[in-house]
Design a protein around this motif. Structure first.
Motif, PDB file in Angstrom:
ATOM      1  N   THR A   1       0.833  -1.202   0.000  1.00 26.83           N
ATOM      2  CA  THR A   1       0.000   0.000   0.000  1.00 26.83           C
ATOM      3  C   THR A   1       0.872   1.258   0.000  1.00 26.83           C
ATOM      4  N   THR A   2       0.212   2.415  -0.161  1.00 25.74           N
ATOM      5  CA  THR A   2       0.932   3.691  -0.112  1.00 25.74           C
ATOM      6  C   THR A   2       1.098   4.203   1.316  1.00 25.74           C
TER       7      THR A   2
ATOM      8  N   ASP B   1      -5.118   5.928   2.253  1.00 26.71           N
ATOM      9  CA  ASP B   1      -4.078   5.344   1.410  1.00 26.71           C
ATOM     10  C   ASP B   1      -4.663   4.318   0.447  1.00 26.71           C
TER      11      ASP B   1
ATOM     12  N   THR C   1      -1.249  -0.756  -3.739  1.00 26.30           N
ATOM     13  CA  THR C   1      -0.411  -0.678  -4.931  1.00 26.30           C
ATOM     14  C   THR C   1      -0.171  -2.046  -5.565  1.00 26.30           C
TER      15      THR C   1
ATOM     16  N   ASN D   1      -2.195   7.747  -8.768  1.00 25.86           N
ATOM     17  CA  ASN D   1      -1.338   6.586  -8.551  1.00 25.86           C
ATOM     18  C   ASN D   1       0.036   6.986  -8.025  1.00 25.86           C
TER      19      ASN D   1
ATOM     20  N   VAL E   1       3.072   7.446  -5.554  1.00 23.71           N
ATOM     21  CA  VAL E   1       3.624   6.578  -4.519  1.00 23.71           C
ATOM     22  C   VAL E   1       4.622   7.393  -3.697  1.00 23.71           C
TER      23      VAL E   1
ATOM     24  N   ILE F   1       7.975   4.719   0.272  1.00 26.36           N
ATOM     25  CA  ILE F   1       7.430   3.429  -0.157  1.00 26.36           C
ATOM     26  C   ILE F   1       8.226   2.894  -1.347  1.00 26.36           C
ATOM     27  N   THR F   2       8.531   3.767  -2.298  1.00 25.27           N
ATOM     28  CA  THR F   2       9.350   3.356  -3.440  1.00 25.27           C
ATOM     29  C   THR F   2      10.715   2.874  -2.977  1.00 25.27           C
TER      30      THR F   2
ATOM     31  N   GLU G   1       5.155   5.149  -9.365  1.00 23.57           N
ATOM     32  CA  GLU G   1       3.947   5.564 -10.081  1.00 23.57           C
ATOM     33  C   GLU G   1       4.015   5.139 -11.548  1.00 23.57           C
TER      34      GLU G   1
END
Length: 317
Positions: free
Chosen positions: A40-41, A48, A51, A77, A79, A83-84, A91
């Motif tokens: 998830t984000t 949130d 993903t 979308n 991110v 998180i990345t 995204e």
């Protein structure tokens, strides 16, 4: 009893329809189930997004099917960078490789079917899946479930029990992928390792950790509340048209180590409001909270649904 926890499930007279109607946690070692993990984000299903979805279907202890997809939403979308950094999902990847959220949740809901669900800290995943299923009018995700984190806390008491901790202790892997399918496969390995080493006594301990407590009773022992009590040491004001009985809610708050106040002050931690009162300009408590917040007060304004969701997550922890 008007507000109570039975078998890990929160019950609130007058406001039960504001709670997710999820299934019951049943610690056990099964041969047939669906293992799942959701990326998830962020941490909140209220703000949130999912993903990535990952799942593994197991029959007679053997993997028979798998599901994995990035999930693309119609408008947004993005991110968060952290998180990345954690899982590499961007995204751009979601936009180019993801499938529409409606298609993804329909496929995943069908993939799960009526299976018992297993996952690591799985209530987190269930909240996101439940809400997205409801958004697209799919069958209610009320499957019973097994939380491998519950087993880990009994097997490794008084230790950090992230998935990666269990993987490293069992020699499964040194790195967690933070991807739905990969983490599902790793959680199966942890679950199988526990299955080999658990005793009946340990399993009974895990079952015994599931909460059962009358939150509006005359006496609530502290040990019954366990950890991560969201009300402990909080000053709380109830306002607006609440569905839960306010006297019972006040008793619950006091029993859980909080303080119910009548007026919003600088010391207020939570202002809990009826879902339809949240943006009303004529609510005196809300207007006073806004003024105090401008002056630096740390007041969190919570809808009744959000507050009950917090309590439900605690009840299931």
């Amino acid at each position: 009893m008007s507000i109570y926890v039975k078998n890990g499930i929160l019950h609130v007279d007058g406001a039960q329809d504001k709670l997710r109607q999820k299934g019951q946690e049943k610690p056990d070692f099964l041969s047939n189930y669906t293992m799942l993990d959701v990326e998830t984000t962020g941490l909140s299903p209220f703000r949130d997004r999912i993903t990535e979805l990952g799942g593994v279907k197991v029959r007679n202890g053997q993997i028979v099917d798998q599901y994995t997809n990035l999930v693309k939403f119609p408008k947004n979308n993005k991110v968060p960078a952290f998180i990345t950094k954690l899982n590499g999902i961007t995204e751009e990847q979601i936009t180019n490789e993801g499938i529409p959220a409606e298609q993804a949740i329909k496929e995943f809901r069908e993939f799960i079917g009526d299976d018992t669900i297993i996952g690591y800290n799985v209530n987190f995943d269930l909240n996101f899946l439940y809400d997205l299923s409801q958004k697209y009018n799919l069958p209610v995700l009320n499957n019973d479930y097994v939380d491998v984190l519950r087993l880990a806390r009994v097997y490794y008491p008084r230790q950090h029990n992230r998935l990666i901790d269990c993987m490293q202790r069992a020699g499964i892997a040194q790195v967690e992928q933070h991807h739905g399918l990969a983490d599902s496969l790793d959680t199966i390995k942890v679950y199988n390792d526990f299955n080999q080493h658990f005793t009946e006594d340990l399993l009974e301990q895990a079952i015994g950790k599931i909460k059962n407590v009358d939150l509006t009773g005359d006496e609530v022992d502290y040990y019954q509340l366990g950890f991560r009590n969201p009300v402990q040491d909080k000053n709380i004001v109830l306002s607006g048209n609440l569905h839960m009985d306010q006297r019972d809610a006040g008793k619950m708050i006091n029993n859980m180590g909080g303080q119910l106040d009548q007026n919003v002050e600088n010391t207020t931690n939570y202002l809990i409001m009826g879902d339809h009162d949240f943006f009303r300009k004529n609510n005196e408590d809300l207007n006073r909270a806004r003024l105090l917040i401008k002056d630096g007060a740390k007041i969190k304004r919570l809808s009744e649904s959000f507050f009950l969701s917090m309590l439900d997550d605690w009840a299931r922890s």
